[in-house]
Design an enzyme around this catalytic site. Structure first.
Site, mmCIF file in Angstrom:
data_model
loop_
_atom_site.group_PDB
_atom_site.id
_atom_site.type_symbol
_atom_site.label_atom_id
_atom_site.label_comp_id
_atom_site.label_asym_id
_atom_site.label_seq_id
_atom_site.Cartn_x
_atom_site.Cartn_y
_atom_site.Cartn_z
ATOM 1 N N ASP A 56 13.929 11.079 1.872
ATOM 2 C CA ASP A 56 13.847 9.581 1.927
ATOM 3 C C ASP A 56 15.300 9.173 2.534
ATOM 4 O O ASP A 56 16.189 9.935 2.666
ATOM 5 C CB ASP A 56 13.669 8.738 0.665
ATOM 6 C CG ASP A 56 12.029 8.567 0.365
ATOM 7 O OD1 ASP A 56 11.429 9.123 1.233
ATOM 8 O OD2 ASP A 56 11.590 8.189 -0.613
ATOM 9 N N LYS A 78 11.838 4.826 4.569
ATOM 10 C CA LYS A 78 11.334 3.675 4.711
ATOM 11 C C LYS A 78 12.381 2.611 4.167
ATOM 12 O O LYS A 78 12.553 2.869 2.913
ATOM 13 C CB LYS A 78 9.962 3.445 4.035
ATOM 14 C CG LYS A 78 8.939 4.364 4.327
ATOM 15 C CD LYS A 78 7.542 3.994 3.910
ATOM 16 C CE LYS A 78 7.636 4.207 2.440
ATOM 17 N NZ LYS A 78 7.630 5.665 2.334
ATOM 18 N N MET A 192 14.050 -3.363 -5.660
ATOM 19 C CA MET A 192 13.851 -3.839 -4.032
ATOM 20 C C MET A 192 13.497 -5.288 -4.359
ATOM 21 O O MET A 192 12.581 -5.997 -3.697
ATOM 22 C CB MET A 192 12.486 -3.246 -3.723
ATOM 23 C CG MET A 192 12.781 -1.585 -3.528
ATOM 24 S SD MET A 192 11.279 -1.042 -2.798
ATOM 25 C CE MET A 192 10.271 -0.906 -4.434
#
Length: 286
Positions: A56, A78, A192
């Site tokens: 990641d 991502k 997030m």
């Protein structure tokens, strides 16, 4: 041979009896919140055994340097607001590589099963009949707060905590029962959620949370560039707007304890407050 001397293994990990990383299998491993030292021993074993490592965006590059010589490193990150790898493509790649007889390591920031899409990837592997192992990692909501000097729980502030993602599958703030969260969780940790900080604060205050309640934003948690902004629930949105790095948000009275537990700050010479809750008589009972 001296009977008092214990011979050392050529590889210290061999003494732990770690599982073999079989060909044609996939390991889903957590890399921790940022500090490479927080990688687990099994995670290190996986790195040193894998033929291919799909990693990641938030995996510390220092960890990738520990991969087995000759291993293929594949970026599969991502990031919100940026062109990213599609989840379906990542899952298909894991299956394809495993079917070629590769030892495939999917290395994800934090823990693969905590808002990490690891379960989705594992289910794809299960449907394809590909054997897999899950290697838990230190999630940012625990390790990141610890590096910020904010305990996830403390008996004088909270006996419960709620983990929330601020980024749903559609890219919007999840449709949660914010009233129930406001009433039922003394400590809230949000992943997030930096872009929705103002909206989250507004919903919690509308449900009765105190605008003056302590809150904090921990950016680049557990790394050399870590930054901690202590604020209030009412000021959470404005404080979040000042940061552009990946961040963990925390709301609750436990944030006050940072004044006495900022161990990283203390290493730099900051004086700690031994009574951050102003209790003046902390019980030492065990």
């Amino acid at each position: 041979m001296n009977p008092n001397v214990i011979p050392l293994s050529r590889n210290p990990l061999d003494a732990l009896g770690l599982p073999a990383f079989e060909k044609g299998s996939v390991w889903l491993a957590g890399a921790g919140p940022g500090d490479p030292g927080l990688l687990t021993v099994i995670g290190l074993h996986a790195l040193q055994s894998a033929d291919v490592v799909l990693h990641d965006a938030l995996v510390n590059p220092a960890l990738l340097a520990l991969a087995r010589p000759g291993a293929e490193l594949v970026y599969a990150g991502k990031r919100a607001g940026r062109k990213s790898c599609k989840q379906s493509d990542i899952s298909r790649t894991l299956v394809s590589l495993a079917r070629k007889g590769k030892r495939v390591l999917r290395l994800k920031g934090g823990d693969p099963f905590v808002f990490g899409r690891g379960a989705e990837e594992a289910l794809t592997l299960a449907r394809a009949g590909v054997p897999f192992r899950v290697v838990p990692g230190v999630t940012a909501g625990i390790g990141g707060l610890a590096y910020a000097g904010i305990p996830l729980t403390h008996r004088d502030t909270n006996h419960a905590v709620t983990f929330i993602t601020g980024h749903g599958a559609d890219g919007k703030l999840p449709d949660l029962d914010w009233g129930a969260i406001a009433r039922g969780s003394p400590a809230i940790v949000l992943y997030m959620a930096r872009g929705f900080a103002s909206e989250i604060a507004a919903r919690l205050m509308a449900a009765g949370r105190d605008p003056h309640e302590p809150a904090a934003i921990v950016s680049d948690a557990s790394t050399a560039t870590q930054e901690v902004r202590v604020t209030t629930l009412a000021g959470l949105g404005e404080a979040a707007a000042q940061s552009t790095a990946p961040a963990i948000l925390v709301i609750g009275e436990n944030v006050k304890l940072r004044a006495g537990l900022d161990w990283l700050g203390a290493l730099s010479g900051i004086a700690l407050d031994p009574d951050p809750l102003a209790r003046h008589a902390v019980s030492e009972a065990v």
